[in-house]
Design a protein around this motif. Sequence first.
Motif: not given
Length: 420
Positions: A96-103, A105-118
Amino acid sequence: MKPPILLILIIFLLIFAVELYFIQALKTVSADYSPTKRKYILWFAYSIAICSIALTAVSAFYPPPNWNNTLRFIAAIFLILFLCKFIGCIFLFVDDFIRFIKWIIFKIKSNPADSIENTSNHISRIKFFSYLALTFSVIPAVSFIYGMVRGAYKYRVHKVKVTSKNLPDAFNGFKIVQLSDIHCGSFMSSEPLVKAFNIVLDQKPDMIFFTGDLVNNETPETEPHLQAFKMLKAPYGVFSCLGNHDYGDYKQWETPEEKKQNLDNLKDVHRNSGWRLLMNEHVPIEKDGQKIAVLGIENWSGNKRFTKYGKLENAHAGTESYPFKILLSHDPSHWDAQVRKETKYNDIDLTLSGHTHGMQFGIEIPGFRWSPVQYLYQQCAGLYKQDNQHLYVNRGLGFLGYPGRLGIWPEITVIELVKA
């Protein structure tokens, strides 16, 4: 003494978080089960969680030191379950911590192509970590509960030979049984002790030694077991010494006189059981006109945490004429700190100790032994030799703290003295 409100609140929050994570893992893993099977699994998990929280609430108003052995045993099971869940849920916390960090980063980049995982990978990963959490929870829990139900009474007879050129011919083949750390206050009945003592008598020992810690804290713990203690008999006697728990140092007494009376009462238990309690003294043992000396001292530890009651100089005085000497000293650290260190005690051939319990946990197979206690005590279990001096550390008959044993089983030692 009741714990502070803030501490109680923190414990409740921790238990709630762990139980929530664990139940979530169960929901994920059981998603493909039949509705009936899934319902039973989840209801069982909810019941365990509610009982854990209820026991925590009880402990806040009725402190565990006041609990009887049955309630302590039940609480120990739930504590083990909680600790194992906590270990298992670490995998979920990390994920959960790793996914939270990725989330983030994803929000900062705001790039749908960089989605965490399918989605498919996401579901698979959740299941993977849920299975890890359950595996690392269930296997330790089952093991430690086995250690409580069966392991605590899985008595093992350890047979060793101690060879010495100083041993008189008459004592060649002399058989000693050593017991240690009974901690009778941890037993819910005398039946396991009777079983162990029958094993002792089956060895047909010439002499029996008990090397301390008869109780956990106070003499009344012995009352249900007084008849069992009287079972121990041997042709050349039963001898004992005191351990660190026998003094009542870990209990809050109303007055110093009450503590002293408790110790006096415990000495009476030894005497009434037919055991000769050695208090910084020695006794001669004679066979066929030849003699050896048995020395016994009060608790003496090389660890500064424990009070040094023992006076080896008193027990040793007057033993110069005995060619072979056996010392009963509860704490094995005494061997390095004084028995071997001071030249005048180099004539003590065999020291018998206990105290470590082998940590009640470890791995012990032919050719390999490991236990966490080896990082605390250089001599932690079994036979040791340095020059002409021997030390045997008994793994203990009872248990304390964790009400069981896993891998390091309760021990009955049979020592045969052999003339070199």
